[in-house]
Design a protein around this motif. Sequence first.
Motif, PDB file in Angstrom:
ATOM      1  N   PHE A   1      15.648  57.092 100.845  1.00  0.00           N
ATOM      2  CA  PHE A   1      15.523  55.847 100.090  1.00  0.00           C
ATOM      3  C   PHE A   1      15.424  54.685 101.071  1.00  0.00           C
ATOM      4  O   PHE A   1      15.999  54.743 102.159  1.00  0.00           O
ATOM      5  N   PRO A   2      14.739  53.619 100.712  1.00  0.00           N
ATOM      6  CA  PRO A   2      14.699  52.442 101.589  1.00  0.00           C
ATOM      7  C   PRO A   2      16.103  51.827 101.720  1.00  0.00           C
ATOM      8  O   PRO A   2      16.906  51.880 100.783  1.00  0.00           O
ATOM      9  N   LEU A   3      16.357  51.240 102.890  1.00  0.00           N
ATOM     10  CA  LEU A   3      17.654  50.642 103.152  1.00  0.00           C
ATOM     11  C   LEU A   3      18.033  49.612 102.091  1.00  0.00           C
ATOM     12  O   LEU A   3      19.171  49.583 101.618  1.00  0.00           O
ATOM     13  N   SER A   4      17.079  48.774 101.695  1.00  0.00           N
ATOM     14  CA  SER A   4      17.389  47.729 100.715  1.00  0.00           C
ATOM     15  C   SER A   4      17.868  48.323  99.390  1.00  0.00           C
ATOM     16  O   SER A   4      18.822  47.826  98.778  1.00  0.00           O
ATOM     17  N   ILE A   5      17.244  49.395  98.949  1.00  0.00           N
ATOM     18  CA  ILE A   5      17.643  50.052  97.691  1.00  0.00           C
ATOM     19  C   ILE A   5      19.003  50.721  97.879  1.00  0.00           C
ATOM     20  O   ILE A   5      19.878  50.630  96.998  1.00  0.00           O
ATOM     21  N   ALA A   6      19.195  51.380  99.010  1.00  0.00           N
ATOM     22  CA  ALA A   6      20.474  52.047  99.281  1.00  0.00           C
ATOM     23  C   ALA A   6      21.620  51.035  99.287  1.00  0.00           C
ATOM     24  O   ALA A   6      22.687  51.291  98.719  1.00  0.00           O
ATOM     25  N   ILE A   7      21.396  49.883  99.904  1.00  0.00           N
ATOM     26  CA  ILE A   7      22.435  48.852  99.938  1.00  0.00           C
ATOM     27  C   ILE A   7      22.693  48.324  98.531  1.00  0.00           C
ATOM     28  O   ILE A   7      23.849  48.160  98.122  1.00  0.00           O
ATOM     29  N   LEU A   8      21.642  48.076  97.788  1.00  0.00           N
ATOM     30  CA  LEU A   8      21.799  47.561  96.427  1.00  0.00           C
ATOM     31  C   LEU A   8      22.608  48.527  95.562  1.00  0.00           C
ATOM     32  O   LEU A   8      23.558  48.126  94.875  1.00  0.00           O
ATOM     33  N   VAL A   9      22.258  49.797  95.599  1.00  0.00           N
ATOM     34  CA  VAL A   9      22.983  50.794  94.814  1.00  0.00           C
ATOM     35  C   VAL A   9      24.411  50.955  95.355  1.00  0.00           C
ATOM     36  O   VAL A   9      25.367  51.082  94.583  1.00  0.00           O
ATOM     37  N   GLY A  10      24.558  50.920  96.677  1.00  0.00           N
ATOM     38  CA  GLY A  10      25.890  51.033  97.282  1.00  0.00           C
ATOM     39  C   GLY A  10      26.807  49.898  96.866  1.00  0.00           C
ATOM     40  O   GLY A  10      27.973  50.119  96.532  1.00  0.00           O
ATOM     41  N   VAL A  11      26.293  48.678  96.862  1.00  0.00           N
ATOM     42  CA  VAL A  11      27.091  47.529  96.432  1.00  0.00           C
ATOM     43  C   VAL A  11      27.425  47.657  94.939  1.00  0.00           C
ATOM     44  O   VAL A  11      28.544  47.337  94.519  1.00  0.00           O
ATOM     45  N   GLY A  12      26.491  48.162  94.167  1.00  0.00           N
ATOM     46  CA  GLY A  12      26.773  48.422  92.750  1.00  0.00           C
ATOM     47  C   GLY A  12      27.898  49.441  92.589  1.00  0.00           C
ATOM     48  O   GLY A  12      28.796  49.270  91.752  1.00  0.00           O
ATOM     49  N   GLY A  13      27.870  50.489  93.396  1.00  0.00           N
ATOM     50  CA  GLY A  13      28.934  51.499  93.374  1.00  0.00           C
ATOM     51  C   GLY A  13      30.264  50.909  93.806  1.00  0.00           C
ATOM     52  O   GLY A  13      31.320  51.239  93.248  1.00  0.00           O
ATOM     53  N   TRP A  14      30.209  50.013  94.789  1.00  0.00           N
ATOM     54  CA  TRP A  14      31.421  49.322  95.264  1.00  0.00           C
ATOM     55  C   TRP A  14      32.035  48.512  94.124  1.00  0.00           C
ATOM     56  O   TRP A  14      33.239  48.602  93.856  1.00  0.00           O
ATOM     57  N   PHE A  15      31.198  47.729  93.456  1.00  0.00           N
ATOM     58  CA  PHE A  15      31.663  46.886  92.354  1.00  0.00           C
ATOM     59  C   PHE A  15      32.231  47.747  91.220  1.00  0.00           C
ATOM     60  O   PHE A  15      33.306  47.458  90.681  1.00  0.00           O
ATOM     61  N   LEU A  16      31.520  48.813  90.862  1.00  0.00           N
ATOM     62  CA  LEU A  16      31.967  49.710  89.800  1.00  0.00           C
ATOM     63  C   LEU A  16      33.313  50.344  90.160  1.00  0.00           C
ATOM     64  O   LEU A  16      34.218  50.428  89.319  1.00  0.00           O
ATOM     65  N   CYS A  17      33.447  50.767  91.398  1.00  0.00           N
ATOM     66  CA  CYS A  17      34.703  51.375  91.848  1.00  0.00           C
ATOM     67  C   CYS A  17      35.850  50.379  91.738  1.00  0.00           C
ATOM     68  O   CYS A  17      36.944  50.725  91.282  1.00  0.00           O
ATOM     69  N   LEU A  18      35.616  49.127  92.142  1.00  0.00           N
ATOM     70  CA  LEU A  18      36.663  48.106  92.012  1.00  0.00           C
ATOM     71  C   LEU A  18      37.054  47.897  90.558  1.00  0.00           C
ATOM     72  O   LEU A  18      38.244  47.740  90.234  1.00  0.00           O
ATOM     73  N   LYS A  19      36.073  47.876  89.661  1.00  0.00           N
ATOM     74  CA  LYS A  19      36.358  47.700  88.230  1.00  0.00           C
ATOM     75  C   LYS A  19      37.153  48.880  87.677  1.00  0.00           C
ATOM     76  O   LYS A  19      38.067  48.698  86.873  1.00  0.00           O
ATOM     77  N   ILE A  20      36.810  50.095  88.114  1.00  0.00           N
ATOM     78  CA  ILE A  20      37.553  51.275  87.679  1.00  0.00           C
ATOM     79  C   ILE A  20      38.988  51.196  88.190  1.00  0.00           C
ATOM     80  O   ILE A  20      39.948  51.458  87.432  1.00  0.00           O
ATOM     81  N   GLN A  21      39.171  50.836  89.450  1.00  0.00           N
ATOM     82  CA  GLN A  21      40.520  50.685  90.004  1.00  0.00           C
ATOM     83  C   GLN A  21      41.320  49.661  89.206  1.00  0.00           C
ATOM     84  O   GLN A  21      42.494  49.885  88.896  1.00  0.00           O
ATOM     85  N   GLU A  22      40.684  48.555  88.902  1.00  0.00           N
ATOM     86  CA  GLU A  22      41.360  47.487  88.156  1.00  0.00           C
ATOM     87  C   GLU A  22      41.777  47.969  86.771  1.00  0.00           C
ATOM     88  O   GLU A  22      42.875  47.684  86.297  1.00  0.00           O
ATOM     89  N   THR A  23      40.914  48.755  86.120  1.00  0.00           N
ATOM     90  CA  THR A  23      41.207  49.273  84.796  1.00  0.00           C
ATOM     91  C   THR A  23      42.342  50.304  84.841  1.00  0.00           C
ATOM     92  O   THR A  23      43.256  50.275  84.022  1.00  0.00           O
ATOM     93  N   VAL A  24      42.271  51.188  85.823  1.00  0.00           N
ATOM     94  CA  VAL A  24      43.249  52.282  85.904  1.00  0.00           C
ATOM     95  C   VAL A  24      44.595  51.782  86.441  1.00  0.00           C
ATOM     96  O   VAL A  24      45.651  52.142  85.908  1.00  0.00           O
ATOM     97  N   PHE A  25      44.550  50.966  87.488  1.00  0.00           N
ATOM     98  CA  PHE A  25      45.793  50.564  88.156  1.00  0.00           C
ATOM     99  C   PHE A  25      46.201  49.126  87.872  1.00  0.00           C
ATOM    100  O   PHE A  25      47.294  48.716  88.231  1.00  0.00           O
ATOM    101  N   GLY A  26      45.246  48.340  87.307  1.00  0.00           N
ATOM    102  CA  GLY A  26      45.358  46.920  87.130  1.00  0.00           C
ATOM    103  C   GLY A  26      46.592  46.375  86.595  1.00  0.00           C
ATOM    104  O   GLY A  26      47.159  45.422  86.695  1.00  0.00           O
TER     105      GLY A  26
END
Length: 109
Positions: free
Chosen positions: A84-109
Amino acid sequence: MFTVLKITISALVIGVITEIARRYPTVGGVIAALPLVSLLSMVWLSFQGTNPADISKFAMGVLWGFPATAVMVFIIAFMLKHTFPLSIAILVGVGGWFLCLKIQETVFG
């Protein structure tokens, strides 16, 4: 003046790590994984007179963000390995980062 010094030293650290990574990708990756930004931030906060309790809160925030950062780096590495192109990988990676933070907040918040 202190801000200029912080920026200069921080930029030099990033520049050195980038040069090492260019020549020795695995070694550069290991060095980049060191908590240099966190440590530098704590040092700068301390030099600026921030009280230890607030630096401790900062350190706990770093720990809170660690799982999401690991997810992001994994996603980026996986996508790049699969061409995958770096720009797409970073975009999806940052999306995964954000989603993971939201899941943590929901579960442990």
